[in-house]
Design a protein around this motif. Structure first.
Motif, PDB file in Angstrom:
ATOM      1  N   GLU A   1       0.827  -1.207   0.000  1.00 36.75           N
ATOM      2  CA  GLU A   1       0.000   0.000   0.000  1.00 36.75           C
ATOM      3  C   GLU A   1       0.863   1.259   0.000  1.00 36.75           C
ATOM      4  O   GLU A   1       1.896   1.322   0.670  1.00 36.75           O
ATOM      5  CB  GLU A   1      -0.914   0.006   1.224  1.00 36.75           C
ATOM      6  CG  GLU A   1      -2.005  -1.050   1.172  1.00 36.75           C
ATOM      7  CD  GLU A   1      -2.961  -0.912   2.348  1.00 36.75           C
ATOM      8  OE1 GLU A   1      -2.911   0.130   3.038  1.00 36.75           O
ATOM      9  OE2 GLU A   1      -3.739  -1.854   2.561  1.00 36.75           O
ATOM     10  N   ALA A   2       0.386   2.265  -0.747  1.00 37.48           N
ATOM     11  CA  ALA A   2       1.121   3.529  -0.860  1.00 37.48           C
ATOM     12  C   ALA A   2       1.313   4.184   0.499  1.00 37.48           C
ATOM     13  O   ALA A   2       2.350   4.798   0.764  1.00 37.48           O
ATOM     14  CB  ALA A   2       0.391   4.475  -1.806  1.00 37.48           C
ATOM     15  N   THR A   3       0.305   4.032   1.377  1.00 33.99           N
ATOM     16  CA  THR A   3       0.421   4.642   2.713  1.00 33.99           C
ATOM     17  C   THR A   3       1.567   4.013   3.501  1.00 33.99           C
ATOM     18  O   THR A   3       2.264   4.700   4.241  1.00 33.99           O
ATOM     19  CB  THR A   3      -0.890   4.471   3.504  1.00 33.99           C
ATOM     20  OG1 THR A   3      -1.262   3.079   3.497  1.00 33.99           O
ATOM     21  CG2 THR A   3      -2.011   5.291   2.899  1.00 33.99           C
ATOM     22  N   GLN A   4       1.762   2.696   3.337  1.00 33.79           N
ATOM     23  CA  GLN A   4       2.871   2.021   4.017  1.00 33.79           C
ATOM     24  C   GLN A   4       4.211   2.552   3.522  1.00 33.79           C
ATOM     25  O   GLN A   4       5.123   2.821   4.314  1.00 33.79           O
ATOM     26  CB  GLN A   4       2.806   0.510   3.773  1.00 33.79           C
ATOM     27  CG  GLN A   4       1.833  -0.243   4.668  1.00 33.79           C
ATOM     28  CD  GLN A   4       1.942  -1.732   4.452  1.00 33.79           C
ATOM     29  OE1 GLN A   4       1.645  -2.242   3.377  1.00 33.79           O
ATOM     30  NE2 GLN A   4       2.360  -2.451   5.473  1.00 33.79           N
ATOM     31  N   ILE A   5       4.308   2.692   2.203  1.00 31.87           N
ATOM     32  CA  ILE A   5       5.564   3.171   1.618  1.00 31.87           C
ATOM     33  C   ILE A   5       5.841   4.602   2.069  1.00 31.87           C
ATOM     34  O   ILE A   5       6.970   4.945   2.449  1.00 31.87           O
ATOM     35  CB  ILE A   5       5.515   3.077   0.080  1.00 31.87           C
ATOM     36  CG1 ILE A   5       5.409   1.608  -0.352  1.00 31.87           C
ATOM     37  CG2 ILE A   5       6.748   3.715  -0.540  1.00 31.87           C
ATOM     38  CD1 ILE A   5       5.210   1.410  -1.829  1.00 31.87           C
ATOM     39  N   LYS A   6       4.794   5.437   2.051  1.00 31.80           N
ATOM     40  CA  LYS A   6       4.958   6.833   2.477  1.00 31.80           C
ATOM     41  C   LYS A   6       5.373   6.904   3.943  1.00 31.80           C
ATOM     42  O   LYS A   6       6.223   7.707   4.335  1.00 31.80           O
ATOM     43  CB  LYS A   6       3.645   7.605   2.266  1.00 31.80           C
ATOM     44  CG  LYS A   6       3.446   8.119   0.853  1.00 31.80           C
ATOM     45  CD  LYS A   6       4.282   9.390   0.631  1.00 31.80           C
ATOM     46  CE  LYS A   6       3.897  10.083  -0.658  1.00 31.80           C
ATOM     47  NZ  LYS A   6       4.681  11.325  -0.854  1.00 31.80           N
ATOM     48  N   SER A   7       4.750   6.039   4.751  1.00 33.20           N
ATOM     49  CA  SER A   7       5.095   6.006   6.174  1.00 33.20           C
ATOM     50  C   SER A   7       6.560   5.621   6.357  1.00 33.20           C
ATOM     51  O   SER A   7       7.268   6.205   7.189  1.00 33.20           O
ATOM     52  CB  SER A   7       4.188   5.003   6.891  1.00 33.20           C
ATOM     53  OG  SER A   7       4.555   4.872   8.236  1.00 33.20           O
ATOM     54  N   SER A   8       7.015   4.649   5.555  1.00 32.61           N
ATOM     55  CA  SER A   8       8.421   4.231   5.613  1.00 32.61           C
ATOM     56  C   SER A   8       9.339   5.373   5.204  1.00 32.61           C
ATOM     57  O   SER A   8      10.386   5.603   5.831  1.00 32.61           O
ATOM     58  CB  SER A   8       8.642   3.029   4.696  1.00 32.61           C
ATOM     59  OG  SER A   8      10.012   2.755   4.550  1.00 32.61           O
ATOM     60  N   LEU A   9       8.958   6.098   4.160  1.00 34.39           N
ATOM     61  CA  LEU A   9       9.771   7.240   3.708  1.00 34.39           C
ATOM     62  C   LEU A   9       9.890   8.286   4.809  1.00 34.39           C
ATOM     63  O   LEU A   9      10.972   8.833   5.055  1.00 34.39           O
ATOM     64  CB  LEU A   9       9.162   7.853   2.450  1.00 34.39           C
ATOM     65  CG  LEU A   9       9.258   7.018   1.164  1.00 34.39           C
ATOM     66  CD1 LEU A   9       8.466   7.688   0.037  1.00 34.39           C
ATOM     67  CD2 LEU A   9      10.715   6.841   0.738  1.00 34.39           C
ATOM     68  N   ALA A  10       8.764   8.560   5.483  1.00 30.61           N
ATOM     69  CA  ALA A  10       8.776   9.569   6.548  1.00 30.61           C
ATOM     70  C   ALA A  10       9.727   9.155   7.667  1.00 30.61           C
ATOM     71  O   ALA A  10      10.534   9.960   8.151  1.00 30.61           O
ATOM     72  CB  ALA A  10       7.365   9.772   7.092  1.00 30.61           C
ATOM     73  N   ARG A  11       9.636   7.886   8.090  1.00 37.25           N
ATOM     74  CA  ARG A  11      10.525   7.394   9.157  1.00 37.25           C
ATOM     75  C   ARG A  11      11.987   7.474   8.728  1.00 37.25           C
ATOM     76  O   ARG A  11      12.864   7.805   9.524  1.00 37.25           O
ATOM     77  CB  ARG A  11      10.160   5.949   9.525  1.00 37.25           C
ATOM     78  CG  ARG A  11       8.916   5.811  10.362  1.00 37.25           C
ATOM     79  CD  ARG A  11       8.839   4.427  11.005  1.00 37.25           C
ATOM     80  NE  ARG A  11       8.803   3.369   9.999  1.00 37.25           N
ATOM     81  CZ  ARG A  11       7.707   2.900   9.432  1.00 37.25           C
ATOM     82  NH1 ARG A  11       6.532   3.416   9.768  1.00 37.25           N
ATOM     83  NH2 ARG A  11       7.759   1.927   8.542  1.00 37.25           N
ATOM     84  N   THR A  12      12.233   7.173   7.435  1.00 37.43           N
ATOM     85  CA  THR A  12      13.617   7.192   6.947  1.00 37.43           C
ATOM     86  C   THR A  12      14.162   8.613   6.884  1.00 37.43           C
ATOM     87  O   THR A  12      15.314   8.861   7.259  1.00 37.43           O
ATOM     88  CB  THR A  12      13.697   6.521   5.561  1.00 37.43           C
ATOM     89  OG1 THR A  12      13.135   5.204   5.649  1.00 37.43           O
ATOM     90  CG2 THR A  12      15.133   6.418   5.092  1.00 37.43           C
ATOM     91  N   TYR A  13      13.333   9.563   6.432  1.00 44.17           N
ATOM     92  CA  TYR A  13      13.760  10.974   6.438  1.00 44.17           C
ATOM     93  C   TYR A  13      14.063  11.421   7.871  1.00 44.17           C
ATOM     94  O   TYR A  13      15.039  12.143   8.117  1.00 44.17           O
ATOM     95  CB  TYR A  13      12.682  11.866   5.828  1.00 44.17           C
ATOM     96  CG  TYR A  13      12.618  11.813   4.319  1.00 44.17           C
ATOM     97  CD1 TYR A  13      13.769  11.972   3.539  1.00 44.17           C
ATOM     98  CD2 TYR A  13      11.402  11.612   3.657  1.00 44.17           C
ATOM     99  CE1 TYR A  13      13.706  11.922   2.151  1.00 44.17           C
ATOM    100  CE2 TYR A  13      11.332  11.568   2.265  1.00 44.17           C
ATOM    101  CZ  TYR A  13      12.491  11.717   1.518  1.00 44.17           C
ATOM    102  OH  TYR A  13      12.440  11.674   0.145  1.00 44.17           O
TER     103      TYR A  13
END
Length: 679
Positions: free
Chosen positions: A419-431
């Motif tokens: 899911e796109a929300t999962q990927i976005k959440s991962s990106l936020a944590r990584t940033y």
């Protein structure tokens, strides 16, 4: 004298004088299955019971040894029952030394064995049982600790002596008890072969449910499983470790496995067909995937008691969870269990164990075929890599951490079916994590940019709770840049969200930082209040490690208020916690402050010792900026002692580092001191 008169005289003597009476192998009195044939008639059993009961309350101590519960003598020993387990730590060490001296001989080789981390694992597996230690440790003459652990896990019977004597062979010793169990119990207990060290009895029905889903076990009568476990308890193959067990109510909930019992069961398991063996490990793995999820949920709870429950069971279940994780990796399946174990080490601040575990899992996942690394398993791979990167961050390996986080950003774009929300959440944590890396590298503008990118994603998806963590870190950046009002605003935003979500534990971390801001603004009483609020929460949650950091800061406040003895007490409290945790880097910071207190009190030799201890730790960690602070203090100390050449040398080294890190404030301070030094 006749027998009755003799008994009366003996009773009077034993009741009035301090003696020790030992009656061992009592199971033989009533003719239990494992007993030496020496049964007493009923009338003599009654005489013995009466005799022992009449000794109760007298001066003589009576020790009754038995493989059975000897309930017929209950009136004599009442509730004074000691379950005989392995030797205590000191005795284990003494016995292992004797075994190694006898079998290995060479003192240097013995020292090397003891330094091996796998030796401690081996000692834990053997749990202080003398026969198991005698037999297994004897193999260190020819095998390494790791090789022995592998052979134990594989039930390699070549580890055993091969003797037919049950006092020399661990297999024959267990066979002695196992053969007296009922056939149904023997069959069902084979299902315990995958377990190591510990069994939670309450969860055995859940385990049985997992097994019954698999064809080879569909006809097993698991209704008798608990009875089989009770038989194993009765004969010492399992033992209760509950705090307040009540056997009559069946409350032996937490069970320790006699250390060689799994070894024996695995050897027996080899006699079954391959399909049954494979199904057994599959059921075990599935059972622990479920338990790991529950334990992780407890450890992430906002309730202190629930967190402690999760930590407690992960400590007891570690070997079982790790074994199940290995099966998952071999089958290239989910690594949910890894996230549970990671959280366990994280909460306990065991950074090196977490690093070792994360590297092991990541290296295993690299071997997964490309076709499964883009879907849900690929998502888990990214989460595992993120955990590894955080370990690099915790061990000050900033460049490796940065490389790993950038790799996550790249791999996130390749995921499919997630899911796109999962990927976005991962990106936020990584940033967010990249922001922390930049901050540690003192690249504050870059760090702030990364945090803002994370914040934008959290706000876009309405994830207020995650915003709090990033607001907190933005506060630390502002604090580093001496923008204290801005830092306070960010911390207050974080605190409001944590309070809104009822996350008291996270509040503690922010209260601590608000204390630091108040301290920098010379609002010392306000700072002390914030630190006390943080400390109360850490104590409530049983987080001793975090208490150390707050004790340290309370020391800083006391130091600023010239309450030097109070400051020294707080620093010592911090140090007493940090040393057992093995946090040498953090110890260096506290040693530095103890040096400053000693310097203020004109205890110059003591101050120099503390500064040197701090410097000796900081240098191997490569933290040059922190070294500058200690060199700076060593310079001012030498100045106070009128040792101007030493003062100039230390201050010059500090200045070079301040210039390297573009810290103009402290560089200016040091230049002014250098200019004022006599030639």
């Amino acid at each position: 004298m006749n027998l009755t008169a003799q008994m009366q005289k003996l009773l009077a003597k034993l009741r009035s004088e301090s003696h020790t009476l030992i009656l061992d192998n009592l199971e033989s009195v009533t003719g239990q299955p494992l007993a030496i044939p020496n049964t007493l008639p009923a009338a003599e059993q009654q005489q013995l019971r009466d005799f022992l009961t009449r000794l109760v309350g007298g001066e003589t101590r009576v020790i009754l040894g038995s493989r059975s519960d000897e309930s017929w003598l209950q009136g004599a020993f009442r509730q004074n029952i000691y379950q005989l387990r392995g030797l205590d730590g000191e005795a284990r060490t003494e016995l292992s030394n004797k075994i190694l001296e006898r079998n290995v001989g060479d003192a240097r080789k013995i020292a090397k064995i003891r330094e091996d981390g796998d030796f401690q694992k081996l000692m834990k597996v053997l749990a202080g049982y003398p026969l198991a230690m005698e037999v297994v440790l004897g193999n260190l003459k020819n095998l390494s600790c790791q090789e022995i652990l592998v052979k134990l896990a594989a039930a390699d019977i070549n580890l055993d002596t091969g003797s037919e004597d049950k006092t020399q062979s661990i297999l024959k010793c267990v066979e002695y008890s196992h053969s007296n169990l009922s056939p149904d119990a023997q069959k069902l207990l084979l299902c315990l072969a995958p377990f190591s060290g510990f069994i939670w009895r309450d969860c055995i029905p859940l385990y049985a449910n997992e097994l019954q889903k698999l064809e080879p076990f569909q006809h097993y009568d698991f209704d008798k499983f608990d009875g089989a476990i009770q038989e194993a308890i009765n004969w010492g193959l399992l033992s209760d470790i509950s705090s307040n067990p009540s056997p009559e109510r069946g409350e032996e909930r937490l069970l320790q496995i006699q250390p060689v019992f799994p070894f024996f069961l695995k050897a027996k398991l080899a006699e079954l067909d391959a399909a049954t063996r494979e199904a057994l490990w599959e059921g075990f793995k599935n059972h622990y995937i479920g338990l790991a999820s529950d334990y992780n949920r407890y450890m992430e709870s906002k309730e202190p008691q629930e967190r402690q429950i999760g930590i407690f069971f992960c400590r007891l279940e570690y070997e079982n969870l790790y074994n199940a994780l290995q099966i998952c990796l071999e089958k290239q399946e989910t690594v949910d269990i890894f996230f549970c174990l990671f959280q366990y080490f994280y909460i306990n601040h065991d950074i090196l164990s977490n690093l070792k575990l994360s590297e092991f899992v990541y290296n295993a996942q690299v071997a997964y075929p490309p076709e499964i690394r883009t879907g849900e398993i690929g998502w888990e791979n990214l989460m595992a890599l993120s955990r590894l990167a955080s370990c690099y961050l915790d061990t000050k390996n900033y460049l490796q951490a940065k490389e790993s986080y950038l790799q996550i950003l790249e791999l996130s774009q390749q995921l499919q079916g997630v899911e796109a929300t999962q990927i976005k959440s991962s990106l936020a944590r990584t940033y967010h994590q990249l922001g922390m890396v930049a901050q540690y590298l003192r690249e504050y503008d870059q760090g702030r940019d990364y945090y803002q990118q994370a914040l934008e994603i959290y706000i876009e998806f309405g994830d207020r709770y995650s915003c709090a963590r990033t607001y907190h870190q933005l506060g630390t950046v502002a604090e580093e840049l001496r923008e204290y009002d801005q830092g306070r605003d960010y911390y207050q935003q974080a605190l409001e969200i944590y309070i809104e979500f009822g996350d008291r534990y996270s509040c503690a971390r922010t209260y601590h930082q608000l204390g630091m801001v108040a301290q920098e603004l010379r609002e010392y009483q306000q700072g002390r209040d914030y630190y006390q609020q943080a400390l109360e929460i850490y104590i409530e949650f049983g987080d001793r490690y975090s208490c150390a950091r707050t004790y340290h800061q309370l020391g800083r406040v006391a130091e600023e208020l010239r309450e030097y003895q109070q400051a020294r007490d707080y620093y010592q409290q911090a140090l007493e916690i940090k040393i057992p945790f093995g946090d040498r880097y953090s110890c260096a910071i506290t040693y530095h402050q103890l040096g400053m207190v000693a310097q203020y009190l004109r205890e110059y030799n003591q101050a120099r010792d503390y500064y040197q201890q701090a410097l000796e730790i900081k240098i191997p960690f490569g933290d040059r900026y922190s070294q500058a602070l200690t060199l700076h203090c060593l310079g001012t100390l030498a100045q106070a002692e009128q040792n101007y050449s030493e003062a100039r040398a230390n201050l010059q080294r500090a200045l070079e580092i301040y210039v390297e890190f573009e810290d103009e404030y402290w560089a200016t301070v040091v230049r002014e001191i250098l200019e004022g030094l006599p030639e």
